[in-house]
Write an enzyme that holds these catalytic residues in place. Structure first.
Site, PDB file in Angstrom:
ATOM      1  N   ASP B  64      -7.269   2.322  -8.618  1.00 39.43           N
ATOM      2  CA  ASP B  64      -7.809   2.190  -7.259  1.00 39.43           C
ATOM      3  C   ASP B  64      -8.540   0.858  -7.165  1.00 39.43           C
ATOM      4  O   ASP B  64      -9.259   0.480  -8.093  1.00 39.43           O
ATOM      5  CB  ASP B  64      -8.770   3.346  -6.934  1.00 39.43           C
ATOM      6  CG  ASP B  64      -8.935   3.542  -5.432  1.00 39.43           C
ATOM      7  OD1 ASP B  64      -8.652   4.646  -4.947  1.00 39.43           O
ATOM      8  OD2 ASP B  64      -9.325   2.566  -4.739  1.00 39.43           O
ATOM      9  N   SER B  71     -18.873   6.965   3.850  1.00 35.16           N
ATOM     10  CA  SER B  71     -17.946   7.712   4.728  1.00 35.16           C
ATOM     11  C   SER B  71     -16.810   8.378   3.942  1.00 35.16           C
ATOM     12  O   SER B  71     -16.048   9.156   4.503  1.00 35.16           O
ATOM     13  CB  SER B  71     -17.350   6.764   5.780  1.00 35.16           C
ATOM     14  OG  SER B  71     -16.592   5.749   5.143  1.00 35.16           O
ATOM     15  N   GLN B  74     -17.320  12.738   2.546  1.00 34.86           N
ATOM     16  CA  GLN B  74     -16.985  13.943   3.312  1.00 34.86           C
ATOM     17  C   GLN B  74     -15.730  14.611   2.750  1.00 34.86           C
ATOM     18  O   GLN B  74     -15.451  15.761   3.026  1.00 34.86           O
ATOM     19  CB  GLN B  74     -16.850  13.513   4.783  1.00 34.86           C
ATOM     20  CG  GLN B  74     -15.980  14.328   5.699  1.00 34.86           C
ATOM     21  CD  GLN B  74     -14.649  13.639   5.958  1.00 34.86           C
ATOM     22  OE1 GLN B  74     -14.164  12.860   5.133  1.00 34.86           O
ATOM     23  NE2 GLN B  74     -14.044  13.926   7.118  1.00 34.86           N
ATOM     24  N   LYS B  88     -14.185   2.912  -7.252  1.00 31.85           N
ATOM     25  CA  LYS B  88     -13.735   4.303  -7.337  1.00 31.85           C
ATOM     26  C   LYS B  88     -13.132   4.621  -8.703  1.00 31.85           C
ATOM     27  O   LYS B  88     -13.287   5.736  -9.209  1.00 31.85           O
ATOM     28  CB  LYS B  88     -12.711   4.599  -6.238  1.00 31.85           C
ATOM     29  CG  LYS B  88     -13.310   4.666  -4.855  1.00 31.85           C
ATOM     30  CD  LYS B  88     -12.260   5.071  -3.828  1.00 31.85           C
ATOM     31  CE  LYS B  88     -12.869   5.031  -2.432  1.00 31.85           C
ATOM     32  NZ  LYS B  88     -11.871   5.345  -1.378  1.00 31.85           N
ATOM     33  N   ASN B 133      -1.318   3.883   1.694  1.00 29.59           N
ATOM     34  CA  ASN B 133      -0.557   2.859   2.409  1.00 29.59           C
ATOM     35  C   ASN B 133       0.920   2.911   2.019  1.00 29.59           C
ATOM     36  O   ASN B 133       1.265   3.281   0.898  1.00 29.59           O
ATOM     37  CB  ASN B 133      -1.141   1.471   2.117  1.00 29.59           C
ATOM     38  CG  ASN B 133      -1.007   1.085   0.653  1.00 29.59           C
ATOM     39  OD1 ASN B 133       0.012   0.510   0.250  1.00 29.59           O
ATOM     40  ND2 ASN B 133      -1.992   1.424  -0.166  1.00 29.59           N
ATOM     41  N   CYS B 189      -6.822   6.792   7.937  1.00 31.38           N
ATOM     42  CA  CYS B 189      -7.909   7.765   8.125  1.00 31.38           C
ATOM     43  C   CYS B 189      -9.135   7.138   8.780  1.00 31.38           C
ATOM     44  O   CYS B 189      -9.845   7.795   9.550  1.00 31.38           O
ATOM     45  CB  CYS B 189      -8.328   8.361   6.778  1.00 31.38           C
ATOM     46  SG  CYS B 189      -7.079   9.396   5.996  1.00 31.38           S
ATOM     47  N   CYS B 246      21.661   5.227  -0.460  1.00 32.68           N
ATOM     48  CA  CYS B 246      20.252   4.855  -0.618  1.00 32.68           C
ATOM     49  C   CYS B 246      20.151   3.558  -1.417  1.00 32.68           C
ATOM     50  O   CYS B 246      20.776   3.428  -2.468  1.00 32.68           O
ATOM     51  CB  CYS B 246      19.496   5.976  -1.331  1.00 32.68           C
ATOM     52  SG  CYS B 246      17.771   5.556  -1.700  1.00 32.68           S
ATOM     53  N   CYS B 249      18.110   4.912  -4.982  1.00 34.74           N
ATOM     54  CA  CYS B 249      18.689   5.915  -5.886  1.00 34.74           C
ATOM     55  C   CYS B 249      20.173   6.142  -5.628  1.00 34.74           C
ATOM     56  O   CYS B 249      20.799   6.975  -6.286  1.00 34.74           O
ATOM     57  CB  CYS B 249      17.910   7.229  -5.822  1.00 34.74           C
ATOM     58  SG  CYS B 249      18.270   8.250  -4.381  1.00 34.74           S
TER      59      CYS B 249
END
Lengths: 87, 271
Positions: B64, B71, B74, B88, B133, B189, B246, B249
């Site tokens: 991360d 914030s 929560q 983090k 993302n 978010c 695809c 794959c």
């Protein structure tokens, strides 16, 4: 038949489920057009400039991938959903 | 007998796994010898890290590049008020160390670059996509498909979640969602808000899938997308198929990430 809408598509439409009526020989494309006629605010989010379904909008009929020319019948459940990315 | 390799403390700590017929000492040993890469230590990553660490997954990579903000608290339940301002990855590493000393943590305070993605995922038995993302989600899908590493996907939006497991034999995330939304069209978010407990539910489902992958247990969500709606408290599963065309794959899929434009819509350049 009934459309189920997910994430921001439901917000654009203002509803999570929308019932539409189409003719007996109608296609999925006709059902989509009926949905967009009922919920015009969804049109710009769901279709690109060429009037085709956007690449990031998925369409399912009864839980299966189908083309716009697939047939639909009363009682079918159609779904439109985008990928979401929140984590 | 392989259970001889579990010491007395471990036999106690993992006793409720060990007495399960479908896990047993062999399964617990498999978890302890197993490894998982958790990409994102936010809302989804928090329960994933909690449960994989508690279950005794022996080596956890945690990636991360953010710092804890007030914030976040929560919903990002591994971080505490005192962690505000800390990376983090570092806060998550400390959480795991306090929870279970059996676990070796590799904390990585950065965003995964395309150049390192394949080597990084190949170093783990399973990868859990807890990012926020699309570029990283598509990159993880592509790297895991090429390297043959299972990927447990989860993503959230306000009150809704999407969960699936992408197995090396496909179908992959691009079979399900061939194109990423244009950058900026799907709000995050921070813009939309999110029900705090939502990523808890979705992350627990991802952790369930990761543990099953490590144990080789049950039926995973391979080829099935699970929708969760917290408002209706409904779960709905729809099947999806491998796309033979695809770009990742499919039969002529890519074998490296060099031609993928992750910053501009995640498209795969055709040769």
């Amino acid at each position: 038949m009934q459309w189920k809408l997910f994430a921001d598509l439901a917000e654009a439409a203002g509803e999570r489920t929308v019932a539409v009526d189409v003719d007996d020989d109608a296609s999925v494309g006709d059902a989509l057009e009926a949905l967009l006629a009922a919920k015009p605010a969804l049109r710009d989010r769901a279709l690109n400039e060429d009037g085709e379904l956007r690449g990031d909008v998925n369409l399912l009929k009864n839980g299966e991938n189908v083309d716009a020319d697939a047939t639909v019948a009363a009682g079918d459940e159609l779904a439109l959903f985008p990928p979401v990315s929140g984590g | 007998m392989s259970d001889l390799s579990l010491d007395a403390t471990q036999l106690d700590r993992y006793s409720r796994h060990i007495i399960l017929d479908d896990v047993g000492p062999e399964g617990q040993k498999r978890l302890l010898e197993g490894s998982a890469l958790v990409v994102g230590a936010g809302g989804l990553g928090a329960p994933v890290i909690q449960y994989l660490a508690a279950a005794g997954v022996g080596r956890l990579g945690i990636v991360d590049d953010d710092v804890v903000e007030r914030s976040n608290l929560q919903r990002q339940v591994i971080h505490r008020d005192a962690d505000v301002g800390r990376p983090k990855a570092e806060s998550a590493e400390e959480f795991v160390a306090d929870l279970n000393p059996d676990i070796e943590v590799e904390a990585m305070e950065r965003r995964i670059a395309p150049e390192e993605a394949r080597n990084l995922v190949a170093d783990y038995d399973v990868v859990v996509d807890c990012t926020d993302n699309f570029p990283t989600r598509y990159m993880l899908n592509d790297a895991c498909q090429i390297e043959g590493v299972p990927l447990c996907h989860g993503a959230i939006y306000k009150f809704e979640g999407q969960i699936t497991t992408l197995s090396p034999d496909g179908p992959c995330y691009r079979c399900l969602f061939p194109e990423a939304p244009e950058p900026g069209t799907v709000p995050d978010c921070a813009t939309t808000g999110v029900l705090g407990v939502l990523p808890g539910t979705v992350g627990c489902l991802q952790a369930t899938e990761a543990v099953k992958v490590l144990l080789g247990l049950g039926e995973t969500l391979t080829g099935r997308l699970l929708f969760y709606d917290a408002r209706e408290l409904s779960f709905e599963t729809v099947p999806y198929q491998r796309n033979p065309d695809c770009p990742v794959c499919g039969d002529d899929g890519i074998d490296d990430l060099a031609g993928v434009d992750y910053d501009g819509g995640c498209g795969v350049a055709s040769d």
